[in-house]
Design a protein around this motif. Sequence first.
Motif, PDB file in Angstrom:
ATOM      1  N   THR A  54      72.757  32.993  57.989  1.00 40.08           N
ATOM      2  CA  THR A  54      72.880  34.168  57.100  1.00 40.08           C
ATOM      3  C   THR A  54      71.300  34.579  56.875  1.00 40.08           C
ATOM      4  O   THR A  54      70.516  33.775  56.759  1.00 40.08           O
ATOM      5  CB  THR A  54      73.356  34.000  55.730  1.00 40.08           C
ATOM      6  N   SER A  77      76.001  38.297  54.748  1.00 36.84           N
ATOM      7  CA  SER A  77      76.564  37.238  55.372  1.00 36.84           C
ATOM      8  C   SER A  77      78.022  37.383  55.946  1.00 36.84           C
ATOM      9  O   SER A  77      78.853  37.859  55.155  1.00 36.84           O
ATOM     10  CB  SER A  77      76.829  36.155  53.934  1.00 36.84           C
ATOM     11  N   ASN A  87      79.864  35.244  56.466  1.00 32.49           N
ATOM     12  CA  ASN A  87      80.647  34.337  55.976  1.00 32.49           C
ATOM     13  C   ASN A  87      81.438  35.015  54.848  1.00 32.49           C
ATOM     14  O   ASN A  87      82.743  34.881  54.323  1.00 32.49           O
ATOM     15  CB  ASN A  87      79.907  33.395  55.445  1.00 32.49           C
ATOM     16  N   LEU A  88      80.506  35.777  53.870  1.00 35.72           N
ATOM     17  CA  LEU A  88      81.101  36.585  52.839  1.00 35.72           C
ATOM     18  C   LEU A  88      82.014  37.617  53.443  1.00 35.72           C
ATOM     19  O   LEU A  88      83.157  37.910  52.685  1.00 35.72           O
ATOM     20  CB  LEU A  88      80.188  37.023  52.022  1.00 35.72           C
ATOM     21  N   ARG A 131      85.499  36.089  54.281  1.00 37.79           N
ATOM     22  CA  ARG A 131      85.953  35.636  53.053  1.00 37.79           C
ATOM     23  C   ARG A 131      86.636  36.989  52.372  1.00 37.79           C
ATOM     24  O   ARG A 131      87.819  36.816  51.717  1.00 37.79           O
ATOM     25  CB  ARG A 131      85.385  34.972  51.929  1.00 37.79           C
ATOM     26  N   ARG A 154      87.089  22.306  47.834  1.00 37.25           N
ATOM     27  CA  ARG A 154      86.125  21.657  48.412  1.00 37.25           C
ATOM     28  C   ARG A 154      86.186  19.915  47.923  1.00 37.25           C
ATOM     29  O   ARG A 154      85.798  19.719  46.887  1.00 37.25           O
ATOM     30  CB  ARG A 154      84.640  22.241  48.164  1.00 37.25           C
ATOM     31  N   ARG A 160      86.388  26.861  44.080  1.00 33.51           N
ATOM     32  CA  ARG A 160      85.120  27.690  43.830  1.00 33.51           C
ATOM     33  C   ARG A 160      86.135  29.290  43.950  1.00 33.51           C
ATOM     34  O   ARG A 160      86.855  29.600  44.909  1.00 33.51           O
ATOM     35  CB  ARG A 160      84.342  27.485  44.817  1.00 33.51           C
ATOM     36  N   TYR A 180      78.233  36.886  44.096  1.00 31.96           N
ATOM     37  CA  TYR A 180      78.305  37.323  45.582  1.00 31.96           C
ATOM     38  C   TYR A 180      78.913  38.358  45.735  1.00 31.96           C
ATOM     39  O   TYR A 180      79.147  38.829  46.806  1.00 31.96           O
ATOM     40  CB  TYR A 180      79.364  36.137  46.085  1.00 31.96           C
ATOM     41  N   ASP A 192      79.127  27.023  44.648  1.00 33.51           N
ATOM     42  CA  ASP A 192      78.459  26.973  45.906  1.00 33.51           C
ATOM     43  C   ASP A 192      77.478  25.720  45.627  1.00 33.51           C
ATOM     44  O   ASP A 192      77.285  24.847  46.406  1.00 33.51           O
ATOM     45  CB  ASP A 192      77.675  28.051  46.201  1.00 33.51           C
ATOM     46  N   VAL A 239      81.368  22.543  54.546  1.00 36.23           N
ATOM     47  CA  VAL A 239      80.430  23.012  53.577  1.00 36.23           C
ATOM     48  C   VAL A 239      79.016  23.451  54.045  1.00 36.23           C
ATOM     49  O   VAL A 239      78.536  24.294  53.384  1.00 36.23           O
ATOM     50  CB  VAL A 239      80.466  22.065  52.296  1.00 36.23           C
TER      51      VAL A 239
HETATM   52  C1  IPM Z   1      78.661  27.833  51.688  1.00 38.95           C
HETATM   53  C2  IPM Z   1      77.345  28.691  52.224  1.00 38.95           C
HETATM   54  C3  IPM Z   1      77.770  30.118  51.817  1.00 38.95           C
HETATM   55  C4  IPM Z   1      77.674  30.581  50.453  1.00 38.95           C
HETATM   56  C5  IPM Z   1      76.554  31.038  52.753  1.00 38.95           C
HETATM   57  C6  IPM Z   1      76.141  30.765  54.033  1.00 38.95           C
HETATM   58  C7  IPM Z   1      77.080  32.553  52.514  1.00 38.95           C
HETATM   59  O1  IPM Z   1      76.332  28.372  51.396  1.00 38.95           O
HETATM   60  O2  IPM Z   1      79.777  28.134  52.096  1.00 38.95           O
HETATM   61  O3  IPM Z   1      78.472  27.191  50.740  1.00 38.95           O
HETATM   62  O4  IPM Z   1      76.860  30.730  49.768  1.00 38.95           O
HETATM   63  O5  IPM Z   1      78.878  30.581  49.887  1.00 38.95           O
END
Ligand code: IPM
Length: 334
Positions: free
Chosen positions: A72, A80, A82-83, A86, A96, A117, A124, A230, A261
Amino acid sequence: NGKYTVTFIEGDGIGPEVSKSVKQIFAAADAPIDWEPVDVTPIASDGPTAIPDEAIQSVRRNLVALKGPLATPVGEGHVSLNLTLRRTFNLFANVRPCRSLQGYKTPYDNVDTVLIRENTEGEYSGIEHIVVDGVVQCIKLITREASERVLRFAFQYAQSIRKPRVRVVHKATIMKMSDGLFLTTAQNVAKEFPDIEFDSELLDNACLKMVTDPTPYNDIVMVMPNLYGDILSDMCAGLIGGLGLTPSGNIGDECSIFEAVHGSAPDIAGKNLANPTALLLSSVMMLQHMGLNSHAERIHRAILQTIAEGKTLTGDLRGNAKTDEYTNAIIEKL
Ligand code: IPM
Ligand code: NAD
Ligand code: MN
């Protein structure tokens, strides 16, 4: 053919190396999985965060994905990926777990925590703007709907443990309205689960107590807003030996994406040095989620035995094995 198709996003940096390890171990274990590799590199002409439709359709079709890390950019640049993933699949709960690995010595023994989480909002949410030059506002969005959803998930998750307990981690002393809403929602959801012991703790105090002695947190399901989760999940990883070891599952009502993670680890990428354990344990969580418990068990046991033996460990665990040597050691245990 009695096989399940799972979407595989290999990711950036060490992603391809740790992904290769998973694929080799699954093949050696005869796990009934056909991987469907997809590329999630954004299509520039469709806007900076547009994930190729083929990748989206693959996850929607297969309902389960395994994912390597995606880098990212800091500050400027695209949101991101990743976001985006999600949010696209509404993966509202990020589970986690963090468990000590027998044979690998750290200052802590017998850590066995799980953190859940909230995975869609909070800081976010991506709502930031410049008020005037030099003044920026970032909106931390907390809704009752998203809070209730992840809190109910946490209580349901706790029902599967022997002596179920749920603890909400917050800073409602300061964020009286936002964390306050999360906390009061938790107190209300707790009433739906009278058999589950419920309490709450301030985030800073939880950090202090966990690094002093994490064992009182064993068997407590900790649930919290997005950013706290996070940060606390990286801290928990530090208790057991680092980010090379901790898995996660992004869970929604329909689809789920399992990933480590950790991130893309650019400092060690391409050198055959990465520890694939975090992605491997994520793939074990994935198999359990799919009800493939005997395959999950078999792979899990081989990983644990290899670490317990302590002969073939990667550099992050004070060993000198390369990623592929460690992978082969696990395969020998299968
Ligand atoms: C995580 C990562 C992600 C977050 C990033 C990469 C967007 O740190 O999966 O923990 O902050 O959630
Ligand atoms: P990182 O997790 O990539 O690395 C932090 C440290 O841990 C580094 O020293 C790295 O070498 C080590 N490490 C991480 N995973 C390891 C493994 N499997 N084996 C051995 N050592 C390992 O965090 P970072 O450097 O802050 O982030 C790098 C990039 O990854 C950033 O672009 C970040 O946004 C992204 N990221 C992505 C995800 C994800 O895809 N879910 C998660 C976290 C970070
Ligand atoms: Mn993180």
